[in-house]
Design an enzyme around this catalytic site. Sequence first.
Site, PDB file in Angstrom:
ATOM      1  N   ASP A 149       0.835  -1.204   0.000  1.00  0.00           N
ATOM      2  CA  ASP A 149       0.000   0.000   0.000  1.00  0.00           C
ATOM      3  C   ASP A 149       0.870   1.256   0.000  1.00  0.00           C
ATOM      4  O   ASP A 149       2.087   1.206   0.273  1.00  0.00           O
ATOM      5  CB  ASP A 149      -0.880  -0.038   1.260  1.00  0.00           C
ATOM      6  CG  ASP A 149      -2.192   0.715   1.101  1.00  0.00           C
ATOM      7  OD1 ASP A 149      -2.309   1.523   0.159  1.00  0.00           O
ATOM      8  OD2 ASP A 149      -3.090   0.505   1.939  1.00  0.00           O
ATOM      9  N   ASP A 160     -10.474   2.228  -3.421  1.00  0.00           N
ATOM     10  CA  ASP A 160     -11.022   2.055  -2.078  1.00  0.00           C
ATOM     11  C   ASP A 160     -12.535   2.175  -2.099  1.00  0.00           C
ATOM     12  O   ASP A 160     -13.188   1.947  -1.081  1.00  0.00           O
ATOM     13  CB  ASP A 160     -10.449   3.122  -1.129  1.00  0.00           C
ATOM     14  CG  ASP A 160      -9.173   2.645  -0.467  1.00  0.00           C
ATOM     15  OD1 ASP A 160      -8.845   1.457  -0.602  1.00  0.00           O
ATOM     16  OD2 ASP A 160      -8.497   3.469   0.187  1.00  0.00           O
TER      17      ASP A 160
HETATM   18  C1  DGJ Z   1      -5.784   1.916   1.861  1.00  0.00           C
HETATM   19  C2  DGJ Z   1      -6.152   0.677   1.109  1.00  0.00           C
HETATM   20  O1  DGJ Z   1      -6.593   0.974  -0.168  1.00  0.00           O
HETATM   21  C3  DGJ Z   1      -7.190  -0.078   1.908  1.00  0.00           C
HETATM   22  O2  DGJ Z   1      -7.635  -1.192   1.195  1.00  0.00           O
HETATM   23  C4  DGJ Z   1      -6.585  -0.475   3.219  1.00  0.00           C
HETATM   24  O3  DGJ Z   1      -5.536  -1.379   3.001  1.00  0.00           O
HETATM   25  C5  DGJ Z   1      -6.093   0.753   3.963  1.00  0.00           C
HETATM   26  N1  DGJ Z   1      -5.251   1.561   3.148  1.00  0.00           N
HETATM   27  C6  DGJ Z   1      -5.360   0.362   5.201  1.00  0.00           C
HETATM   28  O4  DGJ Z   1      -4.782   1.417   5.818  1.00  0.00           O
END
Ligand code: DGJ
Length: 739
Positions: A487, A557
């Site tokens: 991430d 997201d």
């Molecule tokens: C952003 C990601 O896109 C989410 O799926 C998740 O992993 C969060 N970060 C966790 O902090």
Amino acid sequence: MTVKINFDEQHQIFHLTNQKISYILGIEEGQLLAQLYFGKKITSYHNSRRYPRLDRGFSPNLAGQPAEIDRGFSKDVLPQEYSGNQTGDYRQTAINLTDDVNGASAADFRYADFKIVSGKPHLKGLPQTYIEKRDEAQTLIIHLIDATLRTSLYLSYTIYDQRAVIIKSAKLVNNSDRIIRIDKIASAQLDLPKNNCDLISLYGAHVNERQIQKNELPFGITEISSRRGSSSHHFNPFIALVDKHISETSGEAIGVQLVYSGNHQFTIEKDYIQQLRIITGINEYGFNWQLAPTAEFQTPEVIFAYTDKGLNDLSLTYHKLLRERVARGKFKYAKRPIVINNWEATYFDFNATKIKAIIDKAAPLGIEMFVLDDGWFGKRDDDKSSLGDWYEYVDKLSDGGGLANLAKMVHKKNMQFGLWFEPEMISADSKLYRQHPDYALTIDNREMTPSRDQYVLDFSRDEVVDNIFNQICQILDTVKIDYIKWDMNRHLTEVYSHALNNTQQGEVYHRYMLGVYDLAERLVTKYPDILFEGCSGGGGRFDAGMLYYFPQSWTSDNTDPIARLKIQYGTSLAYPLSSMTAHVSASPNHQTGRQTSLAMRAGVAFAGVLGYELDLSKLTDDELKTIAMQIAFYQKHWQLLQYGDFKRIKSPFEENEVAWEFVSANQEEVMLFNYRILSEAQPSFSITKLTGLKDNYLYQETTTHHQYYGDELMNVGLYDAPVAKQDFTVTIKHFKKIK
Ligand code: DGJ
């Protein structure tokens, strides 16, 4: 082999061609490298595009003896391959160089010689397209020289057998004894004659990535770019120049896709006689590079694609290239596991008991992998601490005997185990920051700008990359991990490295990216059995660069299926479905509050790499049964859904009814998805005409057993009915050729 690169000595013309495209360039007056043609394959070129001479006021000419100066010839209007600065072309430049000794800023590269090599040379430290067999591609490398700066420029052009693409990049070599400062160095330029095309680009934001926009090009400069240190949610490093009336199945288009994940820049300039100049590469914003004597600078590469058959064909060209010759490793054609991820189920608030409850429900449904998301390391209970401390948060999973035991428990259930990392980041509240505050990108005597309460590590420094590599290896060597979600949850500020001197700070953005690529390369090489998924707050770094290391990426997201229709549709313009992960999440949706059925949520998530991201322990038995059926459906059809040819039919950007389709390579199997967004009191009876089938194949719909020939499905089409009195509905039809 159909790929050919010819040099016509007499006319000084290079012709790169395969069965689909031709790319033609020539050496013009003054040894200038001129662009002649990029488009549908032609048999051979006989000087049909000799550039017309005309004396144009205020467009300068080439230097020479007064009697020899040709006032009809100017760099300012000539279509070229790579324009320099301050030497007679006032349009956007591909390269800006400054002589460090006298401060003069000018560059003017002229043709010197060329070589043709079979295959494609490897670019060190950068993501790239590659070859598997030497004879599947040829590369032309043209050498140009700026005699004043004693600097060589090597322009590279790769053409593959069968693919409608040209891969370009540039390398600068300093042959002088002084430093040359690079203020800008594009990957490539493409000049096009006057035409009336529109520009397609993918704009967006966090939770709203890759929305399609199509604009008329004005006179002057249009820019699509990122200055965020990452390719970003906001503008994807992809554009297309398209016929005004382009459709999915007809019309000409040229796609331009950068294989780079940092600051990018696409400038499209319509000059004063309506010619177009496209330049793309690393963004000149915040960039300059001290090129020492004998040193070289290699740009990232860019993929130009051409079609005369509409947008879908352009996308398929990219899908196949990215899948087959950018993605690497054992997962590139492999079935991607169906995951259950705990993020939207628990966020930071989990312990082993909660996680076990989810896994216990997941295993019997046929879910293949559990992914433990953010919150398992350091002392992380919220997003304010611990980034940089990649060791287990022992207290958090102590009720289940810790991380390694959790992994064991998952494996015992015949599932795989995945783990989340955010390698490039540091929290002020972390051991790593307390030990090494200078590891963060910071400027002395200036406040650090927080974003999500976190800061960015200085990945331009080897010791920082090494530190994170060692920490990650420590976990991977002690816990059995099958998948990593990488991430990246903020963009760069205070882009300053304490390890570089004051003349080199303009190198940090790019060196940062080289550090990211280096860490990714080391990890995928050391752990070839781990499947990596890229992520940046969803789809904030969804680009061909990251795809070279990670064959799939979290698309957004935003897990709301209605928002996802647009996000996935837009993403599919440039990226294959096997690279897009899509999860079924809870309803009401956490990002939009919208309520949708499980059928609709899965109906959208099927179009990509399916996963689940909700608390299964809170679902009813009926809901779990439905999920089990969805998984069985996906297991049966994953090959078609992950690797079939994806066809966009009705766009969510234009209509209430959306349709897309998957067709197998042999055209014997088809899956059609019809979505209706809002219910209407007087709904239209909308028809979907399928595409990409064989006219004379007899197809049978597998549930109703209705039979149709391909030409009927493609020309007459099917009603989208049944129309339900309900918002957000999906219908899926599966057809197979009758033997
Ligand atoms: C952003 C990601 O896109 C989410 O799926 C998740 O992993 C969060 N970060 C966790 O902090």
